[in-house]
Design a protein around this motif. Structure first.
Motif, PDB file in Angstrom:
ATOM      1  N   GLN A  46       0.808  -1.154   0.072  1.00  0.00           N
ATOM      2  CA  GLN A  46       0.106  -0.159  -0.093  1.00  0.00           C
ATOM      3  C   GLN A  46       0.748   1.185   0.038  1.00  0.00           C
ATOM      4  O   GLN A  46       0.529   2.223  -0.783  1.00  0.00           O
ATOM      5  N   LEU A  47       2.017   1.260   0.711  1.00  0.00           N
ATOM      6  CA  LEU A  47       2.818   2.356   0.961  1.00  0.00           C
ATOM      7  C   LEU A  47       3.434   2.691  -0.523  1.00  0.00           C
ATOM      8  O   LEU A  47       3.517   3.625  -0.991  1.00  0.00           O
ATOM      9  N   VAL A  48       4.081   1.739  -1.199  1.00  0.00           N
ATOM     10  CA  VAL A  48       4.509   1.562  -2.515  1.00  0.00           C
ATOM     11  C   VAL A  48       3.401   2.187  -3.776  1.00  0.00           C
ATOM     12  O   VAL A  48       3.500   2.910  -4.465  1.00  0.00           O
ATOM     13  N   LYS A  49       2.208   1.708  -3.446  1.00  0.00           N
ATOM     14  CA  LYS A  49       1.252   2.072  -4.145  1.00  0.00           C
ATOM     15  C   LYS A  49       0.984   3.598  -4.197  1.00  0.00           C
ATOM     16  O   LYS A  49       0.285   4.225  -5.316  1.00  0.00           O
ATOM     17  N   SER A  50       1.058   4.137  -2.908  1.00  0.00           N
ATOM     18  CA  SER A  50       0.873   5.450  -2.686  1.00  0.00           C
ATOM     19  C   SER A  50       1.907   6.463  -3.211  1.00  0.00           C
ATOM     20  O   SER A  50       2.013   7.766  -3.101  1.00  0.00           O
ATOM     21  N   GLY A  51       3.084   5.657  -3.909  1.00  0.00           N
ATOM     22  CA  GLY A  51       3.979   6.542  -4.367  1.00  0.00           C
ATOM     23  C   GLY A  51       5.357   6.810  -3.424  1.00  0.00           C
ATOM     24  O   GLY A  51       6.304   7.270  -3.628  1.00  0.00           O
ATOM     25  N   LYS A  52       5.339   5.942  -2.474  1.00  0.00           N
ATOM     26  CA  LYS A  52       6.498   6.007  -1.402  1.00  0.00           C
ATOM     27  C   LYS A  52       7.083   4.510  -1.583  1.00  0.00           C
ATOM     28  O   LYS A  52       6.811   3.670  -2.406  1.00  0.00           O
ATOM     29  N   HIS A  55      12.728   2.258  -2.331  1.00  0.00           N
ATOM     30  CA  HIS A  55      13.829   1.347  -2.189  1.00  0.00           C
ATOM     31  C   HIS A  55      13.228  -0.196  -2.169  1.00  0.00           C
ATOM     32  O   HIS A  55      13.809  -0.980  -2.577  1.00  0.00           O
ATOM     33  N   MET A  56      12.030  -0.555  -1.501  1.00  0.00           N
ATOM     34  CA  MET A  56      11.404  -1.510  -1.378  1.00  0.00           C
ATOM     35  C   MET A  56      11.143  -2.017  -2.891  1.00  0.00           C
ATOM     36  O   MET A  56      11.281  -3.084  -3.329  1.00  0.00           O
ATOM     37  N   LEU A  57      10.476  -1.102  -3.787  1.00  0.00           N
ATOM     38  CA  LEU A  57      10.156  -1.506  -4.894  1.00  0.00           C
ATOM     39  C   LEU A  57      11.367  -1.522  -5.816  1.00  0.00           C
ATOM     40  O   LEU A  57      11.446  -2.461  -6.656  1.00  0.00           O
ATOM     41  N   PHE A  58      12.577  -0.989  -5.593  1.00  0.00           N
ATOM     42  CA  PHE A  58      13.657  -1.121  -6.307  1.00  0.00           C
ATOM     43  C   PHE A  58      14.245  -2.770  -6.107  1.00  0.00           C
ATOM     44  O   PHE A  58      14.574  -3.412  -6.963  1.00  0.00           O
ATOM     45  N   ILE A  59      14.331  -3.049  -5.006  1.00  0.00           N
ATOM     46  CA  ILE A  59      14.558  -4.367  -4.390  1.00  0.00           C
ATOM     47  C   ILE A  59      13.668  -5.495  -5.090  1.00  0.00           C
ATOM     48  O   ILE A  59      14.032  -6.528  -5.732  1.00  0.00           O
ATOM     49  N   ALA A  60      12.437  -5.330  -5.040  1.00  0.00           N
ATOM     50  CA  ALA A  60      11.295  -6.312  -5.411  1.00  0.00           C
ATOM     51  C   ALA A  60      11.426  -6.285  -6.835  1.00  0.00           C
ATOM     52  O   ALA A  60      11.174  -7.307  -7.547  1.00  0.00           O
ATOM     53  N   GLY A  61      11.297  -4.965  -7.387  1.00  0.00           N
ATOM     54  CA  GLY A  61      11.349  -5.158  -9.053  1.00  0.00           C
ATOM     55  C   GLY A  61       9.784  -4.881  -9.436  1.00  0.00           C
ATOM     56  O   GLY A  61       9.586  -4.124 -10.377  1.00  0.00           O
ATOM     57  N   GLU A  64       3.769  -6.199  -6.658  1.00  0.00           N
ATOM     58  CA  GLU A  64       3.321  -7.821  -6.377  1.00  0.00           C
ATOM     59  C   GLU A  64       4.491  -8.210  -5.690  1.00  0.00           C
ATOM     60  O   GLU A  64       3.951  -9.496  -4.951  1.00  0.00           O
ATOM     61  N   LYS A  65       5.723  -8.223  -6.042  1.00  0.00           N
ATOM     62  CA  LYS A  65       6.702  -9.123  -5.379  1.00  0.00           C
ATOM     63  C   LYS A  65       7.189  -8.581  -3.954  1.00  0.00           C
ATOM     64  O   LYS A  65       8.016  -9.304  -3.465  1.00  0.00           O
ATOM     65  N   ILE A  66       6.964  -7.392  -3.738  1.00  0.00           N
ATOM     66  CA  ILE A  66       7.114  -7.009  -2.478  1.00  0.00           C
ATOM     67  C   ILE A  66       6.496  -7.782  -1.217  1.00  0.00           C
ATOM     68  O   ILE A  66       5.276  -8.101  -1.249  1.00  0.00           O
ATOM     69  N   ASP A  67       7.198  -8.309  -0.205  1.00  0.00           N
ATOM     70  CA  ASP A  67       6.673  -8.927   0.781  1.00  0.00           C
ATOM     71  C   ASP A  67       7.713  -8.680   2.131  1.00  0.00           C
ATOM     72  O   ASP A  67       8.355  -7.816   2.026  1.00  0.00           O
ATOM     73  N   ALA A  68       7.283  -9.432   2.991  1.00  0.00           N
ATOM     74  CA  ALA A  68       7.970  -9.171   4.301  1.00  0.00           C
ATOM     75  C   ALA A  68       9.455  -9.203   4.402  1.00  0.00           C
ATOM     76  O   ALA A  68      10.233  -8.422   4.768  1.00  0.00           O
ATOM     77  N   ARG A  69      10.095 -10.267   3.477  1.00  0.00           N
ATOM     78  CA  ARG A  69      11.401 -10.295   3.370  1.00  0.00           C
ATOM     79  C   ARG A  69      12.108  -9.245   2.615  1.00  0.00           C
ATOM     80  O   ARG A  69      13.085  -8.712   2.932  1.00  0.00           O
ATOM     81  N   VAL A  70      11.444  -8.447   1.767  1.00  0.00           N
ATOM     82  CA  VAL A  70      11.753  -7.378   0.995  1.00  0.00           C
ATOM     83  C   VAL A  70      11.765  -6.149   1.769  1.00  0.00           C
ATOM     84  O   VAL A  70      12.790  -5.508   1.942  1.00  0.00           O
ATOM     85  N   VAL A  71      10.766  -6.028   2.767  1.00  0.00           N
ATOM     86  CA  VAL A  71      10.467  -4.817   3.657  1.00  0.00           C
ATOM     87  C   VAL A  71      11.837  -5.190   4.569  1.00  0.00           C
ATOM     88  O   VAL A  71      12.516  -4.163   5.122  1.00  0.00           O
ATOM     89  N   GLY A  72      12.054  -6.190   5.198  1.00  0.00           N
ATOM     90  CA  GLY A  72      13.056  -6.706   5.871  1.00  0.00           C
ATOM     91  C   GLY A  72      14.397  -6.388   5.570  1.00  0.00           C
ATOM     92  O   GLY A  72      15.433  -5.431   6.088  1.00  0.00           O
TER      93      GLY A  72
END
Length: 177
Positions: A46-52, A55-61, A64-72
Motif C-alpha cells: 500500500q505504501l508503494v502504491k501511494s508513491g512511497k 527502495h522496497m520497489l527497487f529491491i522487489a522489482g 506484487e513481489k514486495i513481501d516481508a523479506r523485501v521490507v526486512g
C-alpha cells in the motif's frame, strides 16, 4: 494446544485494534492481521502504491513481489519507510504482549517466526517499547521480550513436536484399550 476445546494459545487472533483490517478468521483487528508477514507485505505494498517506498520497489522489482523479506532487507539497508512498516507491526505486537503480560504475568516472551527473527530489533524494539508502556507498572521491571533461539525454525519444529505428541498420545490409547 490446551483449553476446553483445544484452542488455547491463539495469540495471533487476539484483538489489538478493534477497527483494524479483517483477518482470515473474519474478525477485525487481530494481531495476525496487523503484525504478521502478510500484514507487513500488505502495508508495504500500500505504501508503494501511494508513491512511497521506492527502495522496497527497487529491491522487489514490482509491487506484487514486495513481501516481508523485501521490507526486512530494505529496513536493514537503512530505509526509513521500511523501518516504519516494521515498527508499526512491532507496536501491535507490543500491545498483544502487554495484554498477555497483564493477564498471565509470564517470565518471558519468546518471539519466533521468520519476520521477527529476520529483522530482530527492528521489530522487537518497538514491541518492547509498546509493551513496556502498556504493561501494569509492577510487572514492567520483569518484562522480557527475546528472540527465539531456534529463530525461523521455531514454527516448523513446534509443529513437528506437536505431531509427535499427538502420535504418542494415540499410541498410548491403543496400548491401553
Amino acid at each position: 494446544m490446551g483449553g476446553a476445546h483445544g484452542g488455547a494459545g491463539e495469540f495471533g487472533h487476539m484483538i489489538v485494534d478493534a477497527h483494524g483490517p479483517e483477518c482470515s478468521c473474519k474478525n477485525r483487528g487481530c494481531l495476525e492481521g496487523l503484525a504478521s508477514g502478510c500484514a507487513i507485505k500488505r502495508d508495504a505494498q500500500q505504501l508503494v502504491k501511494s508513491g512511497k517506498g521506492r527502495h522496497m520497489l527497487f529491491i522487489a522489482g514490482s509491487v506484487e513481489k514486495i513481501d516481508a523479506r523485501v521490507v526486512g532487507k530494505a529496513a536493514i539497508d537503512g530505509d526509513k519507510e521500511a523501518q516504519a512498516v516494521l515498527a508499526n507491526a512491532g507496536r501491535y505486537l507490543g500491545i498483544a504482549i502487554a495484554n498477555v503480560a497483564n493477564l498471565l504475568n509470564p517470565g518471558a516472551f519468546i518471539i519466533g517466526g521468520g519476520v521477527a527473527c529476520g529483522v530482530g530489533d527492528l521489530i522487537l524494539d518497538p514491541a518492547r517499547h509498546e509493551a513496556y508502556q502498556r504493561t501494569y507498572p509492577p510487572y514492567r521491571a520483569f518484562l522480557k521480550i527475546i528472540p527465539a533461539a531456534l529463530r525461523s525454525q521455531s514454527g516448523i519444529l513446534g509443529a513437528a513436536a506437536f505431531a509427535m505428541d499427538q502420535l504418542e498420545s494415540e499410541n498410548d490409547k491403543l496400548g491401553t484399550d
